[in-house]
Scaffold this active site. Structure first.
Site, short mmCIF file in Angstrom:
data_model
loop_
_atom_site.label_atom_id
_atom_site.label_comp_id
_atom_site.label_asym_id
_atom_site.label_seq_id
_atom_site.Cartn_x
_atom_site.Cartn_y
_atom_site.Cartn_z
N LEU A 135 8.44 10.68 9.69
CA LEU A 135 8.60 9.45 10.45
C LEU A 135 7.98 8.35 9.60
CD1 LEU A 135 7.64 10.42 14.13
CD2 LEU A 135 9.93 10.08 13.19
N ASP A 136 8.64 7.18 9.56
CA ASP A 136 8.09 6.07 8.79
C ASP A 136 6.68 5.74 9.26
OD1 ASP A 136 10.60 5.99 7.65
OD2 ASP A 136 11.30 4.35 8.93
N LYS A 137 5.92 5.08 8.41
CA LYS A 137 4.53 4.74 8.73
C LYS A 137 4.42 3.98 10.05
CE LYS A 137 0.45 2.45 6.81
NZ LYS A 137 -0.12 1.71 5.65
N HIS A 186 14.86 5.85 6.28
CA HIS A 186 14.91 4.68 7.17
C HIS A 186 16.27 4.55 7.88
CE1 HIS A 186 11.07 3.42 5.73
NE2 HIS A 186 11.47 2.85 4.62
#
Length: 253
Positions: A106-108, A196
């Site tokens: 999962l993105d930051k 993303h």
């Protein structure tokens, strides 16, 4: 599960201390096997059949661990990093002993469901492109998401690098006006995991994601009682559902 394991290795894997600490505990008579004080930390025990205890408490050996984490923003999906806080840093020391890792990323700044395990075979199957595992996200999007966007997602959209995504499901739950313009609350289901991807899909239709949260991965759904930054062990039923998916026996109900 492994059979015929050294006693000190079993205790170390269960988070009971370092090898030297365990050897000291054995010398002091704090470790028992089947009710009998252990004399040799190197003795062979059966993790499945023998009852091992430390200070009177039964030690539960697990070959694999499975944790559901409600990932908070600001934490990266990695096992270690010299500068950033990782999802593994959120685990208690005893739960880090078995070296779990995040299944996928999962993105930051993305929140929500993240599976942590040391079961490499299961992780490989869940991430395999041929499995097309559903991943469900809730998002807040800058812009008025409408029927044209729903149809575009259903057909697959072309990302900024020219890649055309698989068909995705998009449902609009709310569109409201703000001083900065319309904001839309949506649910998105994708069946792949490009870099993303959800954010880039909305960029492809002229919108911008301002908040993103994953709520499901295949049969595994984020526990609504789990606060951001907290985690829990998966239930037996949840593990079985993931195993069935990995084996190709699970389907959307």
């Amino acid at each position: 599960m492994a059979r015929g394991m050294r006693l000190d290795k079993l205790l170390a894997h269960a988070g009971c201390g370092t090898r030297s600490e365990i050897k000291r505990a054995v010398r002091l008579g704090r470790v028992e096997v089947n009710g009998v004080p252990a004399r040799d930390p190197g003795m062979t025990v059966d993790p499945e059949g023998d009852v091992v205890s430390l200070d009177g408490k039964t030690v539960r050996y697990r070959e694999f661990v499975y944790f559901m984490l409600n990932k908070p923003p600001g934490v990266i999906s990695a096992t270690e990093d010299a500068r950033e806080k990782t999802v593994i840093d959120l685990l208690e020391a005893e739960d880090r002993v078995r070296s779990p890792f995040p299944v996928g990323r999962l993105d930051k700044d993305t929140e929500g469901l993240l599976l942590l395990t040391n079961d490499g075979r299961l992780a490989h199957e869940l991430l395999s492109p041929r499995k097309h595992v559903d991943k469900v996200y809730e998002a807040v999007v800058a812009g008025a998401v409408g029927e044209a966007d729903v149809r575009a997602f259903e057909a697959g959209v072309t990302l900024d690098d020219g890649y055309r995504t698989m068909p995705a499901s998009l449902a609009v739950t709310e569109v409201r006006e703000t001083e900065e313009g319309p904001l839309s609350r949506v649910s998105v289901t994708i069946r792949e995991g490009k870099f993303h991807q959800v954010k880039r899909m909305f960029e492809a239709v002229g919108k911008r994601v301002v908040h993103l949260r994953r709520i499901a991965m295949g049969p595994l759904r984020l526990d609504p009682a789990l606060p951001p930054g907290e985690y829990r062990e998966l239930t037996g039923e949840e593990i079985e559902a993931l195993a069935a998916l990995a084996a190709g026996a699970w389907s959307v109900r």
